[in-house]
Structure formats: structure tokens, C-alpha cells
Design a protein around this motif. Structure first.
Motif, PDB file in Angstrom:
ATOM      1  N   UNK A   1      -2.031  -4.766 -40.365  1.00 40.74           N
ATOM      2  CA  UNK A   1      -0.851  -4.263 -41.075  1.00 40.74           C
ATOM      3  C   UNK A   1      -0.973  -4.466 -42.581  1.00 40.74           C
ATOM      4  N   UNK A   2      -1.539  -5.580 -43.009  1.00 42.88           N
ATOM      5  CA  UNK A   2      -1.746  -5.810 -44.437  1.00 42.88           C
ATOM      6  C   UNK A   2      -2.776  -4.832 -45.008  1.00 42.88           C
ATOM      7  N   UNK A   3      -3.801  -4.511 -44.241  1.00 39.91           N
ATOM      8  CA  UNK A   3      -4.796  -3.546 -44.705  1.00 39.91           C
ATOM      9  C   UNK A   3      -4.181  -2.155 -44.833  1.00 39.91           C
TER      10      UNK A   3
ATOM     11  N   UNK B   1     -15.254  -3.458 -36.121  1.00 38.14           N
ATOM     12  CA  UNK B   1     -15.959  -3.000 -37.319  1.00 38.14           C
ATOM     13  C   UNK B   1     -15.285  -1.769 -37.916  1.00 38.14           C
ATOM     14  N   UNK B   2     -14.761  -0.902 -37.072  1.00 38.34           N
ATOM     15  CA  UNK B   2     -14.083   0.300 -37.575  1.00 38.34           C
ATOM     16  C   UNK B   2     -12.816  -0.069 -38.330  1.00 38.34           C
ATOM     17  N   UNK B   3     -12.087  -1.093 -37.848  1.00 40.82           N
ATOM     18  CA  UNK B   3     -10.791  -1.431 -38.445  1.00 40.82           C
ATOM     19  C   UNK B   3     -10.924  -2.361 -39.644  1.00 40.82           C
ATOM     20  N   UNK B   4     -11.759  -3.373 -39.530  1.00 43.98           N
ATOM     21  CA  UNK B   4     -11.913  -4.333 -40.621  1.00 43.98           C
ATOM     22  C   UNK B   4     -13.319  -4.921 -40.567  1.00 43.98           C
ATOM     23  N   UNK B   5     -14.262  -4.338 -41.288  1.00 50.13           N
ATOM     24  CA  UNK B   5     -15.646  -4.823 -41.253  1.00 50.13           C
ATOM     25  C   UNK B   5     -15.791  -6.285 -41.668  1.00 50.13           C
ATOM     26  N   UNK B   6     -14.902  -6.755 -42.537  1.00 49.83           N
ATOM     27  CA  UNK B   6     -15.022  -8.139 -43.023  1.00 49.83           C
ATOM     28  C   UNK B   6     -14.822  -9.140 -41.890  1.00 49.83           C
ATOM     29  N   UNK B   7     -13.705  -9.038 -41.159  1.00 41.37           N
ATOM     30  CA  UNK B   7     -13.461  -9.982 -40.072  1.00 41.37           C
ATOM     31  C   UNK B   7     -14.421  -9.742 -38.912  1.00 41.37           C
TER      32      UNK B   7
ATOM     33  N   UNK C   1      -2.835 -12.080 -47.884  1.00 42.88           N
ATOM     34  CA  UNK C   1      -1.459 -12.362 -48.268  1.00 42.88           C
ATOM     35  C   UNK C   1      -0.503 -12.620 -47.131  1.00 42.88           C
ATOM     36  N   UNK C   2      -1.003 -12.826 -45.925  1.00 40.11           N
ATOM     37  CA  UNK C   2      -0.143 -13.171 -44.788  1.00 40.11           C
ATOM     38  C   UNK C   2       0.240 -14.651 -44.885  1.00 40.11           C
TER      39      UNK C   2
ATOM     40  N   UNK D   1      -4.590  -3.523 -32.233  1.00 33.26           N
ATOM     41  CA  UNK D   1      -5.084  -2.267 -32.815  1.00 33.26           C
ATOM     42  C   UNK D   1      -4.124  -1.120 -32.497  1.00 33.26           C
ATOM     43  N   UNK D   2      -3.715  -1.025 -31.241  1.00 37.54           N
ATOM     44  CA  UNK D   2      -2.837   0.068 -30.817  1.00 37.54           C
ATOM     45  C   UNK D   2      -1.475  -0.018 -31.494  1.00 37.54           C
ATOM     46  N   UNK D   3      -0.925  -1.233 -31.622  1.00 35.96           N
ATOM     47  CA  UNK D   3       0.383  -1.385 -32.256  1.00 35.96           C
ATOM     48  C   UNK D   3       0.301  -1.037 -33.746  1.00 35.96           C
ATOM     49  N   UNK D   4      -0.745  -1.486 -34.417  1.00 35.60           N
ATOM     50  CA  UNK D   4      -0.919  -1.156 -35.832  1.00 35.60           C
ATOM     51  C   UNK D   4      -1.065   0.351 -36.026  1.00 35.60           C
ATOM     52  N   UNK D   5      -1.834   0.994 -35.158  1.00 32.62           N
ATOM     53  CA  UNK D   5      -2.011   2.451 -35.249  1.00 32.62           C
ATOM     54  C   UNK D   5      -0.674   3.174 -35.063  1.00 32.62           C
TER      55      UNK D   5
END
Length: 414
Positions: A19-21, A55-61, A111-112, A292-296
Motif C-alpha cells: 500500500x505504501x508503494x 519480485x513483480x510487486x517489490x523487488x527490494x523485499x 514510512x509504515x 497482494x490481492x487486497x492491495x490490487x
């Protein structure tokens, strides 16, 4: 949007990251009732498909998780003195403590706000949040308060199990079955770090009481289990972690379902919404896929009711085959005497087929023969698919060399 996540497990932390991203202006707080760094369990498993999604959603984590995981692509099964090893999908293990540490660090960097030793109970304040996420596990207080609305059902399984650690490092996902005077007891083992593995041990109620595990204290129980699984552990110790409230470390798995997953601005996530039997190793994967589904859904639908309806619909549909597989997998182990006396190659094959809805209703040896025949037929189909184009090219080349048009087919004789 102001979001309050109750529960600092993988689902709640990863949702806050996503959600922050999507929108750094979201005001997100994660409340976790336990102190930072404390968690239950040992290692968790996941598979290549989940890592690709992360990796698709957040490569860093995703990269941080991959860097701190161990992986395997084989399975090992031991019954008495017999051992078999076979290839499989690429699996990964990571310490639950490490996974939460990585996700918490990433969430903070975005920032969470993470509030530890902060318990939000059923009647607790949520600070005028636009969205309240109940990620507080199978015993969710937020869900329990509205259990009639959610249509919550909790069904305990028959067998007893215990979640342990060990210094033995397994190089493959390992199944071990041991026969005792009181019935069979078995273990699932997998690595999650350079010097640790998880061992889940399970048995039927009559074996549990017959071995005296219902009466043994933690040290006595671990000593007995180490003796029973000495060959599998190669002399390594088992490590327990007794609950702080003094209750037994042995549990009965509870299958949780809910008729609906949201109420007004309250939505269920992870184990608060559903559980699947640990024998399919999908709990953490499903929790992260929920996030992932909820954020989408929240990104696609500004109207909260539409977003939550889409999230519920998509995840319930996606869960159907996995819940079925988990149910039949648990049933396979609860019916172990039906399979354990088969010839080793048959027993090991049916261990891999334990998710089948047909297996409980077909005599095991007949199922094995049918499955083998089906496998040969599928191999033949694959061979024909491979051979077909080659034959077509050969016929075409012969036609051209003989002066026939490509569409002509020689007359079949004999």
C-alpha cells in the motif's frame, strides 16, 4: 487512506509495504501484541511461483527474502530402513523470525508505523481508520466479535502434531515414518538456514497416548522423539519452545473457514480468514497472496465496498483447489495404515498423490496401477505431440522431392 493492520505477521507487514508503494501518502500503522523479535514457530516454506510474484510487486523485499532463504528441489521419504529420493519443484525455507525482520525493516523504510506490544482487541479503538485489517491469526479477536456475520467455522483435525527445530540441516524436503508398538509416528523436515531445520512431528491419538506423549514434560517428550527419529536426525538434537502460558506444545490442526471476509471497513487477512493443513506447506504463501490481492483490489477500486468484494471473490476462488488439496492431504495422513504397508514404491508414489480426491475411494493398489497406466498414456501423448510435427515435415519433404504438391498424401497400402 488511513489503514490500521492488527497483527504483525507476514500478511499484515507485506500489505503495508504494497500500500505504501502504491501511494506513499497512505497513513498506515501495524499493531502487534508481542514484543519485536518474538515469534512462534521455526522456518516456513514457499515455492518459486511465490518468489516470482514478490519480485513483480517489490523487488527490494523479494531479493532480501531470497538472499536469506535456503532452497531444495528434491524430496526424501524414509520408511523403516528404506529411503527413496525424487526430484520435485523448487522449494525454499526461511526462518519465520528472519522473514518478519526483513518485512518489518522494509515497511519502516517506506514510512509504515510499527507498534509492538500493542494489542487491539475486539472493542479497542482503531483511530478513525478508513480500513481495519484483521491479520491477527486463527484466533482473531476482531473476527470473533462478529463471528456470526463472518460465518466462522473451526474444525479440529484428528491427529496431534508438534512444531520443533533441529540443528540437523536437511538438504531436501524429508518425510520420515517410524513404526512403534503403539502405531506409526512421522515427521516432515526441511531446512530454513545454514544451521537449522524445522521438524513437524505428527501421530494419531492412540499413538500419542500409547507413547505417553500426553503425560511427558517437554524434556521427556523431546528425548523420546529424538530416540524414535535418531536415523533421520543423524544424532542431532530436537529443539522445543514451550508456550509461555504453560500449555502443551502439542496441537490439533484447526481448519478455519469464513462465509464472508469483510464487514463494513473490517477485512480478514491470512489465518484470520482461512487455514490450510500444514502438510501442503502453503500457509505463508497464501497469507502473502492475500496481501497482494487486497492491495490490487484497493488500487483498482476507490470505493471500499467494491474493493473488498473483489478481494473476497478472487481469493475464495483461488483457495478452492488448495483447500481441497489440504483436506485430502490431511485425510491421507489420518488414514496412514491404509497405505503404509504397501510395497515401498507404491507407498511412496501414493504419498505424492495424497491430494487426490479419488484416492480415498479407490483401493490403493488399484489406484497405483491406474495412475501408472495414466502416466504411460500421458507419456505416449507427449511423445505423439513431439513426433507429429517431425513426421509432417518428413512427409512434406518426400512429397516435394517426388514432385507431389505439399497437400498430397501418398495412398496408404496394406
Amino acid at each position: 487512506m488511513k489503514v490500521v493492520c492488527v497483527g504483525g505477521g507476514p500478511a499484515g507487514l507485506y500489505l503495508s509495504i504494497l500500500l505504501k508503494l502504491q501511494d506513499p501518502s497512505h497513513d498506515i500503522t501495524v499493531h502487534e501484541r508481542n514484543p519485536e523479535g518474538s515469534t512462534y514457530g521455526w522456518g516456513v516454506t514457499y515455492w518459486r511461483g511465490l518468489l516470482d510474484k514478490l519480485h513483480e510487486r517489490d523487488p527490494v523485499s523479494a531479493q532480501a527474502i531470497a538472499d536469506h532463504s535456503v532452497n531444495w528441489n528434491e524430496g526424501v521419504a524414509r520408511v523403516r530402513d528404506l529411503t527413496t529420493r525424487h526430484g520435485g519443484d523448487e522449494g525454499f525455507g526461511i526462518g519465520r523470525h528472519r522473514l518478519l525482520e526483513l518485512l518489518a525493516a522494509r515497511a519502516r523504510s517506506l514510512g509504515v508505523r510499527l507498534e509492538y506490544e500493542s494489542e487491539i482487541d475486539a472493542a479497542g479503538p482503531t483511530g478513525g481508520a478508513d480500513l481495519v485489517v484483521a491479520g491477527d491469526g486463527v484466533h482473531s479477536a476482531l473476527r470473533t466479535r462478529h463471528a456470526a456475520h463472518f460465518g466462522t467455522e473451526l474444525r479440529p483435525g484428528r491427529n496431534h502434531y508438534i512444531w520443533l527445530g533441529t540443528t540437523k540441516v536437511f538438504d531436501a524436503f524429508t518425510f520420515a515414518f517410524v513404526e512403534t508398538d503403539h502405531g506409526w509416528i512421522w515427521a516432515y523436515g526441511y531446512g530454513f538456514g545454514p544451521d537449522r531445520s524445522t521438524v513437524v512431528i505428527e501421530c494419531a491419538p492412540e499413538t500419542f497416548t500409547g507413547l505417553g506423549l500426553d503425560r511427558a514434560d517437554e524434556a521427556e517428550g523431546l528425548a523420546l522423539l529424538e530416540k524414535l527419529f535418531a536415523d533421520t536426525l543423524d544424532g542431532h538434537a530436537l529443539i522445543g519452545r514451550a508456550p509461555a502460558d504453560g500449555s502443551s506444545s502439542w496441537l490439533n490442526f484447526r481448519t478455519l473457514t469464513n462465509r464472508t471476509w469483510y464487514r463494513d471497513n473490517l477485512v480478514l487477512l491470512g489465518d484470520a480468514a482461512h487455514t490450510t493443513h500444514y502438510s501442503i506447506g502453503a500457509g505463508t504463501t497464501l497469507a502473502l497472496e492475500d496481501a497482494i490481492a487486497l492491495a490490487d483490489a484497493l488500487r483498482e477500486h476507490p470505493q471500499l465496498p467494491r474493493a473488498l468484494a473483489q478481494y473476497e471473490r478472487e481469493r475464495k476462488q483461488a483457495l478452492l483447489p488448495l483447500q481441497s488439496a489440504a483436506r485430502y492431504s490431511a485425510q491421507w495422513y489420518e488414514s496412514l495404515p491404509r497405505y503404509i504397508q504397501l510395497p515401498p514404491e507404491q507407498m511412496f508414489a501414493l504419498l505424492g498423490q495424497r491430494h487426490s480426491p479419488l484416492l480415498p475411494y479407490v483401493p490403493p493398489q488399484l489406484y497405483y496401477r491406474l495412475d501408472r497406466a495414466a502416466g504411460r498414456l500421458e507419456a505416449l501423448r507427449r511423445f505423439k505431440r513431439w513426433l507429429g510435427p517431425k513426421l509432417a515435415r518428413t512427409v512434406q519433404a518426400r512429397n516435394l522431392s517426388s514432385g507431389r504438391q505439399p497437400e498430397e498424401v501418398p495412398e496408404r497400402r496394406g
